[in-house]
Design a protein around this motif. Structure first.
Motif, PDB file in Angstrom:
ATOM      1  N   ARG A   1       0.834  -1.199   0.000  1.00 45.51           N
ATOM      2  CA  ARG A   1       0.000   0.000   0.000  1.00 45.51           C
ATOM      3  C   ARG A   1       0.871   1.252   0.000  1.00 45.51           C
ATOM      4  NH1 ARG A   1      -1.944   0.948   5.010  1.00 45.51           N
ATOM      5  NH2 ARG A   1      -2.279  -1.275   5.162  1.00 45.51           N
ATOM      6  N   ASP A   2       1.888   1.284   0.871  1.00 46.04           N
ATOM      7  CA  ASP A   2       2.788   2.433   0.918  1.00 46.04           C
ATOM      8  C   ASP A   2       3.616   2.543  -0.355  1.00 46.04           C
ATOM      9  OD1 ASP A   2       1.899   3.247   3.381  1.00 46.04           O
ATOM     10  OD2 ASP A   2       3.559   2.343   4.495  1.00 46.04           O
ATOM     11  N   ARG A   3       4.109   1.414  -0.835  1.00 46.82           N
ATOM     12  CA  ARG A   3       4.902   1.411  -2.068  1.00 46.82           C
ATOM     13  C   ARG A   3       4.076   1.953  -3.235  1.00 46.82           C
ATOM     14  NH1 ARG A   3       4.869  -0.400  -7.178  1.00 46.82           N
ATOM     15  NH2 ARG A   3       6.786  -1.204  -7.990  1.00 46.82           N
ATOM     16  N   ASP A   4       2.834   1.485  -3.351  1.00 43.03           N
ATOM     17  CA  ASP A   4       1.965   1.929  -4.438  1.00 43.03           C
ATOM     18  C   ASP A   4       1.576   3.398  -4.296  1.00 43.03           C
ATOM     19  OD1 ASP A   4       2.143  -0.573  -5.577  1.00 43.03           O
ATOM     20  OD2 ASP A   4       0.204  -1.262  -4.820  1.00 43.03           O
ATOM     21  N   LEU A   5       1.443   3.869  -3.064  1.00 39.68           N
ATOM     22  CA  LEU A   5       1.149   5.285  -2.845  1.00 39.68           C
ATOM     23  C   LEU A   5       2.292   6.148  -3.363  1.00 39.68           C
ATOM     24  CD1 LEU A   5      -0.521   7.608  -1.609  1.00 39.68           C
ATOM     25  CD2 LEU A   5       0.676   7.154   0.552  1.00 39.68           C
ATOM     26  N   VAL A   6       3.528   5.787  -3.017  1.00 43.06           N
ATOM     27  CA  VAL A   6       4.693   6.535  -3.498  1.00 43.06           C
ATOM     28  C   VAL A   6       4.770   6.444  -5.016  1.00 43.06           C
ATOM     29  CG1 VAL A   6       7.217   6.621  -3.492  1.00 43.06           C
ATOM     30  CG2 VAL A   6       5.972   6.323  -1.343  1.00 43.06           C
ATOM     31  N   TRP A   7       4.550   5.248  -5.567  1.00 43.37           N
ATOM     32  CA  TRP A   7       4.626   5.041  -7.018  1.00 43.37           C
ATOM     33  C   TRP A   7       3.581   5.890  -7.730  1.00 43.37           C
ATOM     34  CZ3 TRP A   7       7.909   3.790 -10.469  1.00 43.37           C
ATOM     35  CH2 TRP A   7       7.519   3.351 -11.729  1.00 43.37           C
ATOM     36  N   SER A   8       2.389   6.008  -7.157  1.00 38.65           N
ATOM     37  CA  SER A   8       1.321   6.780  -7.798  1.00 38.65           C
ATOM     38  C   SER A   8       1.605   8.282  -7.804  1.00 38.65           C
ATOM     39  CB  SER A   8      -0.017   6.508  -7.114  1.00 38.65           C
ATOM     40  OG  SER A   8      -0.039   7.097  -5.833  1.00 38.65           O
ATOM     41  N   LYS A   9       2.464   8.753  -6.907  1.00 38.11           N
ATOM     42  CA  LYS A   9       2.771  10.179  -6.808  1.00 38.11           C
ATOM     43  C   LYS A   9       4.027  10.574  -7.578  1.00 38.11           C
ATOM     44  CE  LYS A   9      -0.210  11.128  -3.387  1.00 38.11           C
ATOM     45  NZ  LYS A   9      -1.078  12.261  -3.245  1.00 38.11           N
ATOM     46  N   LYS A  10       4.637   9.637  -8.272  1.00 37.83           N
ATOM     47  CA  LYS A  10       5.922   9.917  -8.934  1.00 37.83           C
ATOM     48  C   LYS A  10       5.826  11.016  -9.982  1.00 37.83           C
ATOM     49  CE  LYS A  10       5.951   6.411 -12.585  1.00 37.83           C
ATOM     50  NZ  LYS A  10       4.572   6.291 -12.840  1.00 37.83           N
ATOM     51  N   SER A  11       4.657  11.220 -10.564  1.00 37.84           N
ATOM     52  CA  SER A  11       4.520  12.254 -11.598  1.00 37.84           C
ATOM     53  C   SER A  11       4.711  13.656 -11.026  1.00 37.84           C
ATOM     54  CB  SER A  11       3.173  12.134 -12.296  1.00 37.84           C
ATOM     55  OG  SER A  11       2.134  12.351 -11.375  1.00 37.84           O
ATOM     56  N   SER A  12       4.541  13.819  -9.709  1.00 40.83           N
ATOM     57  CA  SER A  12       4.742  15.144  -9.112  1.00 40.83           C
ATOM     58  C   SER A  12       6.219  15.520  -9.016  1.00 40.83           C
ATOM     59  CB  SER A  12       4.095  15.212  -7.729  1.00 40.83           C
ATOM     60  OG  SER A  12       4.690  14.281  -6.860  1.00 40.83           O
ATOM     61  N   LEU A  13       7.114  14.615  -9.416  1.00 39.45           N
ATOM     62  CA  LEU A  13       8.554  14.905  -9.414  1.00 39.45           C
ATOM     63  C   LEU A  13       9.033  15.526 -10.723  1.00 39.45           C
ATOM     64  CD1 LEU A  13       9.955  11.716  -7.661  1.00 39.45           C
ATOM     65  CD2 LEU A  13       9.692  13.999  -6.695  1.00 39.45           C
ATOM     66  N   LYS A  14       8.113  15.755 -11.667  1.00 37.78           N
ATOM     67  CA  LYS A  14       8.535  16.364 -12.937  1.00 37.78           C
ATOM     68  C   LYS A  14       9.208  17.698 -12.668  1.00 37.78           C
ATOM     69  CE  LYS A  14       5.354  14.186 -15.986  1.00 37.78           C
ATOM     70  NZ  LYS A  14       5.536  13.570 -17.088  1.00 37.78           N
ATOM     71  N   GLY A  15      10.369  17.882 -13.288  1.00 41.08           N
ATOM     72  CA  GLY A  15      11.134  19.093 -13.093  1.00 41.08           C
ATOM     73  C   GLY A  15      12.086  19.040 -11.911  1.00 41.08           C
ATOM     74  N   LYS A  16      11.991  17.996 -11.118  1.00 38.46           N
ATOM     75  CA  LYS A  16      12.902  17.826  -9.969  1.00 38.46           C
ATOM     76  C   LYS A  16      14.156  17.094 -10.447  1.00 38.46           C
ATOM     77  CE  LYS A  16       9.829  19.013  -6.728  1.00 38.46           C
ATOM     78  NZ  LYS A  16       9.835  20.244  -6.080  1.00 38.46           N
ATOM     79  N   PRO A  17      15.240  17.170  -9.679  1.00 40.65           N
ATOM     80  CA  PRO A  17      16.484  16.519 -10.122  1.00 40.65           C
ATOM     81  C   PRO A  17      16.512  15.015  -9.898  1.00 40.65           C
ATOM     82  CG  PRO A  17      16.824  17.627  -8.037  1.00 40.65           C
ATOM     83  CD  PRO A  17      15.424  17.966  -8.481  1.00 40.65           C
ATOM     84  N   TYR A  18      15.435  14.425  -9.376  1.00 42.55           N
ATOM     85  CA  TYR A  18      15.433  12.987  -9.145  1.00 42.55           C
ATOM     86  C   TYR A  18      14.180  12.342  -9.688  1.00 42.55           C
ATOM     87  CZ  TYR A  18      13.998  15.518  -4.975  1.00 42.55           C
ATOM     88  OH  TYR A  18      13.482  16.454  -4.135  1.00 42.55           O
ATOM     89  N   VAL A  19      14.272  11.027  -9.849  1.00 47.62           N
ATOM     90  CA  VAL A  19      13.209  10.240 -10.474  1.00 47.62           C
ATOM     91  C   VAL A  19      13.015   8.968  -9.658  1.00 47.62           C
ATOM     92  CG1 VAL A  19      12.534   9.056 -12.608  1.00 47.62           C
ATOM     93  CG2 VAL A  19      13.949  11.097 -12.730  1.00 47.62           C
ATOM     94  N   ILE A  20      11.800   8.416  -9.668  1.00 46.99           N
ATOM     95  CA  ILE A  20      11.523   7.142  -9.009  1.00 46.99           C
ATOM     96  C   ILE A  20      11.260   6.095 -10.085  1.00 46.99           C
ATOM     97  CG2 ILE A  20       9.903   5.883  -7.543  1.00 46.99           C
ATOM     98  CD1 ILE A  20       9.496   8.435  -5.963  1.00 46.99           C
ATOM     99  N   HIS A  21      11.914   4.940  -9.940  1.00 45.46           N
ATOM    100  CA  HIS A  21      11.749   3.813 -10.862  1.00 45.46           C
ATOM    101  C   HIS A  21      11.368   2.572 -10.071  1.00 45.46           C
ATOM    102  CE1 HIS A  21      13.967   6.001 -13.993  1.00 45.46           C
ATOM    103  NE2 HIS A  21      14.834   6.311 -13.063  1.00 45.46           N
ATOM    104  N   GLU A  22      10.779   1.605 -10.771  1.00 47.23           N
ATOM    105  CA  GLU A  22      10.602   0.293 -10.162  1.00 47.23           C
ATOM    106  C   GLU A  22      11.948  -0.407 -10.176  1.00 47.23           C
ATOM    107  OE1 GLU A  22       6.266  -1.391 -10.756  1.00 47.23           O
ATOM    108  OE2 GLU A  22       7.152  -0.853 -12.692  1.00 47.23           O
ATOM    109  N   ASP A  23      12.139  -1.330  -9.266  1.00 49.35           N
ATOM    110  CA  ASP A  23      13.403  -2.048  -9.140  1.00 49.35           C
ATOM    111  C   ASP A  23      13.256  -3.425  -9.782  1.00 49.35           C
ATOM    112  OD1 ASP A  23      16.007  -2.682  -8.329  1.00 49.35           O
ATOM    113  OD2 ASP A  23      15.301  -3.518  -6.433  1.00 49.35           O
ATOM    114  N   PHE A  24      14.042  -3.672 -10.820  1.00 46.99           N
ATOM    115  CA  PHE A  24      14.011  -4.955 -11.523  1.00 46.99           C
ATOM    116  C   PHE A  24      15.410  -5.564 -11.544  1.00 46.99           C
ATOM    117  CE2 PHE A  24      10.486  -2.650 -13.622  1.00 46.99           C
ATOM    118  CZ  PHE A  24       9.462  -3.543 -13.361  1.00 46.99           C
ATOM    119  N   SER A  25      15.458  -6.845 -11.869  1.00 52.11           N
ATOM    120  CA  SER A  25      16.748  -7.522 -12.024  1.00 52.11           C
ATOM    121  C   SER A  25      17.483  -6.948 -13.234  1.00 52.11           C
ATOM    122  CB  SER A  25      16.530  -9.022 -12.225  1.00 52.11           C
ATOM    123  OG  SER A  25      15.860  -9.252 -13.448  1.00 52.11           O
ATOM    124  N   ARG A  26      18.766  -7.211 -13.306  1.00 47.66           N
ATOM    125  CA  ARG A  26      19.591  -6.701 -14.402  1.00 47.66           C
ATOM    126  C   ARG A  26      19.049  -7.179 -15.760  1.00 47.66           C
ATOM    127  NH1 ARG A  26      25.283  -7.584 -12.930  1.00 47.66           N
ATOM    128  NH2 ARG A  26      25.068  -5.544 -12.014  1.00 47.66           N
TER     129      ARG A  26
END
Length: 168
Positions: free
Chosen positions: A106-131
């Motif tokens: 629930r917390d992970r999905d909440l953060v993931w759903s808000k990632k679009s509010s980082l547009k223009g910021k110097p950082y980005v949120i990604h999902e974590d996958f294997s190499r």
């Protein structure tokens, strides 16, 4: 004793068949291991571009970023936060990625759903996958982008590209 040329050819063919079977089995095992690794990372998100500070409390900084930049007012339940790789003075210029492991989806999905509010910021949120999955996604991304430019709906889920809800 000595073997004839026919015996050697038959033996080589048998070994080639065994090698092909073993290679197929190995490919299946690698695919299953990759799937398992992706599954174990489902509670993780990766944050890039967070500047490093010497002796930082990265868990506190991540919580602050959630509140200030994502507008999340509730306390996010994080299991573990750490940077990838080894610290060096070079990292102060090019920061290492931060892995955030959440205690619940629930917390992970909440953060993931808000990632679009980082547009223009110097950082980005990604999902974590294997190499391997990351590599597959990088190969598929240009096709997803082209499909979107052509007016189709496209998305990447794991290492599968969906165009107009059909897998490719």
């Amino acid at each position: 004793a000595y073997q004839t040329s026919q015996d050697c050819k038959r033996l080589i063919k048998d070994y080639q068949t065994r090698i092909e079977i073993l290679e197929k089995n190995c490919a299946v095992l690698m695919k299953n291991a990759n799937r398992q690794e992706d599954y174990s990372r489902r509670y993780n998100l990766k944050k890039t571009g967070v500047k490093e500070q010497k002796d930082e409390d990265i868990a506190q900084r991540v919580q602050t970023l959630f509140k200030d930049d994502l507008g999340i007012r509730t306390n996010i339940d994080i299991e573990k936060v750490h940077r990838l790789g080894k610290f060096s003075n070079f990292n102060l210029k090019e920061p290492r990625n931060v892995i955030i492991r959440f205690n619940n989806m629930r917390d992970r999905d909440l953060v993931w759903s808000k990632k679009s509010s980082l547009k223009g910021k110097p950082y980005v949120i990604h999902e974590d996958f294997s190499r391997e999955t990351e590599y597959g996604r990088r190969q598929l991304y240009p096709y997803a982008k082209a499909a979107r430019q052509a007016g189709a709906q496209s998305s990447l889920k794991g290492d599968v590209l969906y165009i107009n809800k059909r897998p490719y």
